[in-house]
Design an enzyme around this catalytic site. Structure first.
Site, PDB file in Angstrom:
ATOM      1  N   ALA A 173      -7.305 -44.712  23.813  1.00  0.00           N
ATOM      2  CA  ALA A 173      -8.966 -45.999  23.463  1.00  0.00           C
ATOM      3  C   ALA A 173      -8.883 -47.255  22.700  1.00  0.00           C
ATOM      4  O   ALA A 173      -7.877 -46.908  22.017  1.00  0.00           O
ATOM      5  CB  ALA A 173      -9.941 -44.834  23.464  1.00  0.00           C
ATOM      6  N   HIS A 174     -10.086 -47.462  22.920  1.00  0.00           N
ATOM      7  CA  HIS A 174      -9.924 -48.392  21.343  1.00  0.00           C
ATOM      8  C   HIS A 174     -10.053 -48.297  20.248  1.00  0.00           C
ATOM      9  O   HIS A 174     -10.517 -46.983  19.575  1.00  0.00           O
ATOM     10  CB  HIS A 174     -11.536 -49.422  21.398  1.00  0.00           C
ATOM     11  CG  HIS A 174     -12.972 -48.490  21.856  1.00  0.00           C
ATOM     12  ND1 HIS A 174     -13.978 -48.916  22.460  1.00  0.00           N
ATOM     13  CD2 HIS A 174     -12.843 -47.048  22.202  1.00  0.00           C
ATOM     14  CE1 HIS A 174     -14.643 -47.865  22.412  1.00  0.00           C
ATOM     15  NE2 HIS A 174     -14.049 -46.422  21.697  1.00  0.00           N
ATOM     16  N   ASN A 175      -9.947 -49.186  19.364  1.00  0.00           N
ATOM     17  CA  ASN A 175      -9.252 -48.735  18.266  1.00  0.00           C
ATOM     18  C   ASN A 175      -8.201 -48.230  17.784  1.00  0.00           C
ATOM     19  O   ASN A 175      -8.221 -47.554  16.203  1.00  0.00           O
ATOM     20  CB  ASN A 175     -10.641 -48.905  17.277  1.00  0.00           C
ATOM     21  CG  ASN A 175     -11.266 -50.087  17.522  1.00  0.00           C
ATOM     22  OD1 ASN A 175     -12.273 -50.546  18.771  1.00  0.00           O
ATOM     23  ND2 ASN A 175     -11.481 -50.723  16.296  1.00  0.00           N
ATOM     24  N   GLN A 184     -16.675 -55.297  24.269  1.00  0.00           N
ATOM     25  CA  GLN A 184     -15.128 -55.175  23.665  1.00  0.00           C
ATOM     26  C   GLN A 184     -14.921 -55.967  23.153  1.00  0.00           C
ATOM     27  O   GLN A 184     -14.353 -56.982  24.308  1.00  0.00           O
ATOM     28  CB  GLN A 184     -14.927 -54.001  24.712  1.00  0.00           C
ATOM     29  CG  GLN A 184     -15.431 -53.364  24.959  1.00  0.00           C
ATOM     30  CD  GLN A 184     -15.421 -51.824  23.917  1.00  0.00           C
ATOM     31  OE1 GLN A 184     -15.078 -51.678  22.701  1.00  0.00           O
ATOM     32  NE2 GLN A 184     -16.683 -51.294  24.018  1.00  0.00           N
TER      33      GLN A 184
END
Lengths: 343, 343, 343
Positions: free
Chosen positions: B241-243, B200
């Protein structure tokens, strides 16, 4: 820590059958016993494990008569279950009394008064004008902000954060990384779509015997106090919003979210992942099943609730049975339509 | 802190009726007033409390005429509600300006640039190559990893963790134990059932005026950035969460979970314990009721959603009414069957 | 960190078309490329971005032939996707190897053994009788209590709290502010409505390759152990209660709550905000959709579950379709009633 069978028998006022010199290092369930562990047999459903367990010592009831050969040393007592609970508590007491004194580096602000026999671990921070009662333990990386009062015999586990003006009673346990007294979530919408932050100037009060779980949040009131009454127990990852009041001996399971200004009665049991809309009241002795969503005041005491929007849980479960009947209803209706048309 | 009635009247440009020398120590609601507190009366629904309140001072509208005897000192102003809000904000400002300077022990890495008038508390850690803007406050036990940029007038509350490469704008508030920029949850399944960890390597960007609640997590992007736009407000225990990208002035309540790569529009209100499946888009001005589960893109702006899978909330509530009708439908169908058979 | 195109081409065994002296500072998706970033083109669906991207360098497959003019330098490789993954991992490795050594002030208790090449950050605390394996990294503000064992190559992110007697295998990652080994939520009700606290004397065991998300809680067992088997991956804000066992390679998404003594099989995928009632078992390879509530043991392997109470997910979705049919059913029934009456 190690004890001999003789020491334990003395604590429990029990009689030893077997090797008095054996040493015990830990407690176990009889079905998970390992060498050096002590276990108990109260419910005879578990008797078969006595003949196979690896536990070195097993506590049994005075009138228990083994039916087969067994290898552990036995300690016969009046009540095996009660005796084991005593051992658990003694063990816990010993464990929790290991820590004493003030480790360095730690930080104590101005005009703060620290009681006798406290434990203050390294990297823990106490702000100005705090009062910490005697025999309270503060583990590492805790922050206690200004003007906080904490009673006697409390345990503040590692990483807990107690914000300014919080008042905590006696015998409370705050678990790791819990946040007590953070700002409530209050924003006033403006005409252009942005928000003004509403200052959160109240505090949090925890009465005696309150337990707050790991990573749980109890927000400070906008004005006045967010209050957890005597004996409230919160599990991990619970959200208590500003100005909430939770009544005595109410228990709230993990991941539940209680919105602002909700008043929950006493002796309630709130299931995990339950949510409550702001400004409602929940009657005493209410039981809420997991994942319930409550959006209206509950006036009647003693109900069991489920579903979202919440209804009585038996109705919620019944509704699920109804839904499954729909295809059958459709079939019957269809048959009837055909029949009526054919006539 | 203590103020005299005279000092307060001066701030609010008000007129005093009663004892000018009284001292005020805190703010309260009129129905919860205590000695030494100042309160206000704007909505006349609350007028009866004026005659019973323990508050020492009450702010009232200029044209207010009491109908009974009362004990508090009054301050008459143009607009009692607005004046009280000013007091709240003044009080908040005073409180938040108490802390200044760098306490020891704290840690500042190499090549990090710290602005003027900042507060850096003991046991807080700033890594290498960071920039911290002027007048920003960093409370105890905070970690700011390498290459983090934080703007001016921010508050990083105790225990918050800001991971490397995070960029935070001006006037942001990160509450206690929030985690910004932790690794996204990315694992690639392998043929044998185990997983490869997907690195990540992106970051998190918080624009100006963002607020992140206690124990909330905002994961760094796999590549690129997880972004909270200007004025976003996250409550406690929220998962981003990511993005993910959250649009301007969108508000997300406690315990909501937003999966990877979701794009939420601006001015949305997302209820507590809501969940969203990854890679969907939510239109501007969407309102989502608590405990909703959204698994598809919402294209139309301004909808109010509920249920799982989410539908328009009025339909969700109507469906519940329908379910309760099933037994009645069954009865009617049964009657009809009998009738038709009997004919 | 900066690399030249030539250095990267050498790592990937690729051929350069364009400027070999360009410098690369970060990785990006081709559609989000910026100056100084390197990207890749594997799926030809993304080819149009090659002609517009701001990325300085793009990795392409050996047999790729551009159809238009483009500005980035290209690196041709056997497999562009695999090569980019290699770069990601190399970059991650470099990043994670930056930190070494023991920063001050940190705290190491009595009889604790620290492996070679570890990183122990400032304000981190290791208690007595701990063993920390070689090459493990402990970021700032971490607490590791007494008698904890941690294997090799682990990462304990900032603010994580590991309670006494926890055993952690090799290659584990504990994310920020996670709490491992806090007390389980165990209270025995008494006749007067108050509770006795049940001592929680067990521990937590994490086998190799386990990942625990930020602000996630894994409670210690009452007796025995709470166990996460090899390769388990927990997302952020997950609650794992006392005596739970999670099987190998099972993945649990954010905000899920697993109650006490649940045994989850291997290779399961548990959706976000899912809840499980205590003492049930979940078969291997079970997939649970988000927001599901499971209250009974699942014996059959490989099911996909949804709803609360959980049923097979296709039935759950079908039930929602049924509910929407109720008004139509009512209309048909009503028509039929009229018809039958009219006859």
């Amino acid at each position: 820590m190690e004890f001999t069978v003789e020491q334990i028998a003395q604590i429990l006022n029990g009689e030893i059958k077997g090797d008095k010199t054996l040493k015990v290092k830990q407690l176990s369930k009889i079905e998970e016993g390992t060498e050096g562990s002590i276990s108990f047999l109260a419910n005879l459903k578990y008797e078969p494990f006595l003949y196979t367990t690896q536990a070195s010592v097993v506590i049994v009831d005075k009138d228990f008569v083994p039916k087969k050969t067994y290898s552990p040393t036995l300690i016969s007592v009046e009540n095996a279950y009660a005796s084991f609970t005593i051992l658990l508590q003694e063990y816990q007491k010993i464990l929790s009394n290991v820590k004493k004194g003030i480790e360095q580096p730690s930080f104590i602000g101005k005009n703060s008064v620290i009681g006798e026999d406290i434990y203050l671990a390294a990297f823990s921070y106490i702000g100005d004008n705090c009062k910490i009662g005697k025999n309270t333990k503060i583990y590492p990386n805790v922050t206690i902000s200004d003007s906080v009062t904490i009673g006697e015999n409390c345990i503040i586990h590692t990483g807990a954060k107690i914000h300014n003006d919080t008042i905590i009673g006696n015998n409370c346990v705050i678990h790791s990384n819990a946040v007590i007294g953070g700002d409530g979530f209050g924003f006033a919408p403006k005409a252009d779509g942005t928000f003004d932050t509403i200052p959160q100037l109240g505090n949090v009060i925890l009465e005696d015997d309150v337990c707050v779980g790991s990573n749980t949040c109890v927000d400070r009131a906008t004005m006045g106090s967010t209050i957890l009454r005597k004996g409230v127990k919160l599990d991990n990852l619970v959200q208590i919003a500003h100005n909430v009041e939770v009544g005595e001996n109410t228990v709230i399971a993990a991941l539940a979210g209680i919105s602002g200004s909700v008043k929950i009665g006493s002796n309630c049991m709130i299931g995990g992942q339950t949510g409550m809309t702001g400004h409602i009241k929940i009657a005493n002795n209410t039981r809420v099943t997991a994942q319930t969503g409550i959006s209206k005041t509950v006036k009647v005491e003693g109900l069991v609730l489920g579903g979202n929007p919440a209804i009585e849980n038996r109705d919620y479960l019944r509704n699920h049975a109804y839904i499954r009947q729909i295809p059958k209803l459709e079939k019957r209706l269809s048959d009837l339509e055909k029949k009526t048309t054919n006539e």
